[in-house]
Design an enzyme around this catalytic site. Structure first.
Site, PDB file in Angstrom:
ATOM      1  CB  CYS A  62       0.794  10.182   3.738  1.00 57.82           C
ATOM      2  SG  CYS A  62       0.851  10.180   2.165  1.00 57.82           S
ATOM      3  CB  CYS A  86       5.374   9.753   1.203  1.00 57.21           C
ATOM      4  SG  CYS A  86       3.934  10.251   2.089  1.00 57.21           S
ATOM      5  CG  ASP A 126       1.925   5.052   3.608  1.00 57.84           C
ATOM      6  OD1 ASP A 126       2.958   5.723   4.074  1.00 57.84           O
ATOM      7  OD2 ASP A 126       0.821   5.595   3.112  1.00 57.84           O
ATOM      8  CB  CYS A 140      -0.865   0.075   1.256  1.00 65.16           C
ATOM      9  SG  CYS A 140      -1.485  -1.474   1.831  1.00 65.16           S
TER      10      CYS A 140
END
Lengths: 229, 401
Positions: free
Chosen positions: A141, A94, A69, A67
């Site tokens: 995120c 990220c 993350d 995914c």
């Protein structure tokens, strides 16, 4: 850099770096000073080779590399005061995902540490606030760190035989990969998400486990009617 | 701090010679080619001459086969939507490759909504569309096939000549998006066996906001923009003479210097590619090792996420790009990397470097020097430890209890 478009769309946020706002879509992109600071200088990082031996009182893992993350959180708890003494973490993700986990680890362990009850109440909004905001498209995120933290706290309850204190998230886990519950969908709707895409933008639901999408759509309709009917 | 730009596949700087060629058409020769006076006529003559230059470069039989548009995206849209809608009586099936740019994929999706059937041709592990794949997908009612000349993400070059022959033999029309290829490869439409070809200015040191579509005479097209009837009624809107002049100048320069520049870039590319693969553990090359654009290096760096890497590189003055979901607006990782049969994890860590005219070996040595510590740092933050071989990608999906 300074043309009439960027200058016109510029918004000064006190104490933070200037955001660049897209004059047409209203989207912000540039990270705040706080985000950059935590991204380039992550705090409380658990170094790689410590992973197995770190004497944590509770551990929580969430997400998957597929995914994009994945977060792991380790906590040490003072059993007398029930305050978090240390919060260590590792994140695959990220810039905003890394910064969000880092700042969360500071929030729960600074000033003598938060109590477990306080830490249980941390939500993505609190983390975003502390970071001085995130670009709209990057909010999704930052939504996994607090989940990993709650898992770590539950893990601590389990390890110390306090099973009755384990807080079961929501009523039902919808996305089994990202551990997203109907509560998360409800929160997303309350924050204004009125389409599947917007719910996904906020929660990432279904990116790891697309089979849950029909259920998400049902919940979206349910909560939209409940609150905005 | 020095700034090393390695994202030339996104866009290139405009060549000063191109700027110089364009300038008079902004302020002096600004006439509308449709005007019936000296200034208009002069603009019309310039437009005709420019059309001829581009027609010659692509070996078009007639300058009228060149249609100027506002971008590569618009040329792709005109080709896909225009051909399909004008030929729907002949059939409603089109084929596009799975790794096309969104400027082709999204019009194809639009056609599906309009009742067309679209086949998405798979690619092999190196990102190449095989002629036999297209052959197997062709049907009697196939009206159009679109396969890009070279891929924008991984740089893989497709065997267009072989594909085009099969398509044309089958009676369908062949379109190619040559935006990435135009600066480096041969654009002879006869050799390539294509009926339609898309090019634009912004990838070959020309201006942004201008494109062209070669459409062989006799190809039925339906306009997607309506108005004053310019460009044979296929693209209304006053012809953007300065940018069109810039596009032609850029193409001329690119084609003139192509061989020497390709040789230089290929050497640098291979040096850089080898440098990354040998100095950084757990990295793999994406795309074809040799059948690739001379300026493209695309690698997957395992266990790290592309956007985080980009930000650290940017802080060190290096610009590159990634196929990670986090940089896309859709939350989807690169469709190109996943179409090559690689798991999502490989797309999130995919990094594209595209070299350009100004790139030197010294630049690349600097990048090779700063990369290992950045990767090491991000891997220390990351809890993910995957196997480099995609077949071991059945990582544990961790979730609570």
């Amino acid at each position: 850099m300074q043309n009439h478009l960027t200058t016109k769309g510029k918004k000064k946020v006190s104490g933070m770096q200037t955001e660049i706002r897209d004059a047409y879509t209203g989207e912000t992109w540039v990270y705040t000073k706080e985000v950059k600071d935590h991204f380039f200088h992550p705090r409380n990082l658990l170094m790689l080779n410590e992973g197995e031996e770190y004497p944590a009182d509770g551990k929580g893992f969430v997400g998957s590399p597929a995914c994009g993350d994945m977060m792991k959180v380790w906590i040490k708890v003072d059993p007398k005061t029930e305050r978090i003494k240390e919060c260590k973490w590792q994140t695959f993700g990220c810039g905003s995902a890394i910064a969000a986990t880092s700042v969360m680890s500071v929030m729960v362990s600074e000033n003598e540490g938060m109590t477990l009850a306080e830490a249980m109440g941390i939500r993505p909004q609190h983390i975003q606030e502390r970071l001085g905001g995130l670009p709209t498209r990057k909010i999704h995120c930052s939504v996994l760190g607090d989940k990993a933290l709650r898992m770590a706290i539950n893990d601590y309850f389990k390890n110390t035989n306090q099973h009755t204190r384990i807080v079961v998230e929501g009523a039902k886990v919808i996305d089994k990969v990202l551990h997203i519950t109907n509560k998360d969908i409800e929160e997303a709707v309350l924050e204004g998400a009125d389409t599947l895409e917007k719910v996904q933008k906020k929660t990432k639901v279904g990116t790891g486990d697309p089979t849950c999408i029909p259920e998400v759509e049902q919940l979206l309709r349910f909560y939209t009617e409940k609150y905005y009917g | 701090m020095q700034y090393i730009y390695l994202d030339h596949a996104a866009t290139t700087p405009t060549d000063p010679q191109v700027v110089e060629a364009m300038l008079p058409y902004f302020t002096e020769n600004y006439g509308n080619p449709g005007g019936l006076y000296a200034k208009g006529l002069r603009a019309k003559l310039t437009l005709d001459a420019t059309r001829k230059i581009i027609a010659d470069i692509v070996h078009a039989a007639n300058p009228e086969e060149i249609i100027f548009t506002g971008s590569g995206t618009e040329s792709d849209n005109l080709a896909i939507l225009g051909v399909a809608r004008a030929n729907k009586k002949k059939g409603k099936h089109i084929i596009v490759s799975a790794v096309e740019h969104h400027a082709v994929l999204h019009p194809a999706e639009q056609l599906e909504k309009e009742g067309f059937e679209v086949s998405y041709a798979p690619v092999d592990a190196l990102g190449q569309v095989q002629p036999k794949t297209i052959e197997a997908l062709l049907r009697d009612d196939t009206i159009l096939v679109s396969v890009m000349y070279a891929n924008n993400e991984v740089g893989t070059i497709n065997p267009l000549n072989a594909i085009g022959k099969i398509v044309q033999k089958n009676g369908a029309l062949m379109h190619t998006d040559a935006c990435q290829a135009a600066g480096a490869l041969d654009l002879d439409v006869r050799k390539l066996h294509v009926d339609l070809l898309t090019i634009n200015g912004s990838k070959l040191y020309g201006p942004k906001g201008v494109g062209a579509l070669y459409a062989r005479r006799g190809v039925a097209l339906q306009s997607i923009i309506f108005g004053g009837g310019q460009e044979k009624n296929l693209r209304s809107g006053t012809e953007n003479v300065p940018l069109i002049v810039g596009l032609a100048k850029a193409l001329l320069l690119a084609q003139d210097n192509r061989e020497r520049e390709n040789e230089r870039l290929t050497k640098l590319r291979d040096y850089f590619m080898q440098g990354i693969l040998t100095t950084i553990p757990k990295t793999r090359l994406n795309g074809h090792p040799t059948e690739r654009l001379p300026n493209n290096v695309n690698v997957t760096i395992m266990d790290i996420e592309g956007e985080a890497f980009l930000l650290y590189m940017d802080a060190k003055g290096v610009a590159c790009s990634t196929g990670s979901a986090c940089t896309s607006t859709t939350l989807d990782p690169s469709h190109v990397i996943t179409a090559m049969g690689l798991p999502y994890e490989f797309a999130h860590g995919s990094i594209r470097f595209t070299l350009g005219h100004a790139t030197t070996k010294k630049d690349l040595d600097y990048v090779l020097n700063i990369m290992p510590p950045i990767v090491e740092r991000l891997r220390a933050i990351s809890p993910v430890h995957l196997h480099l071989d995609p077949k071991y990608a059945n990582h544990p999906k961790v979730h609570q209890r």
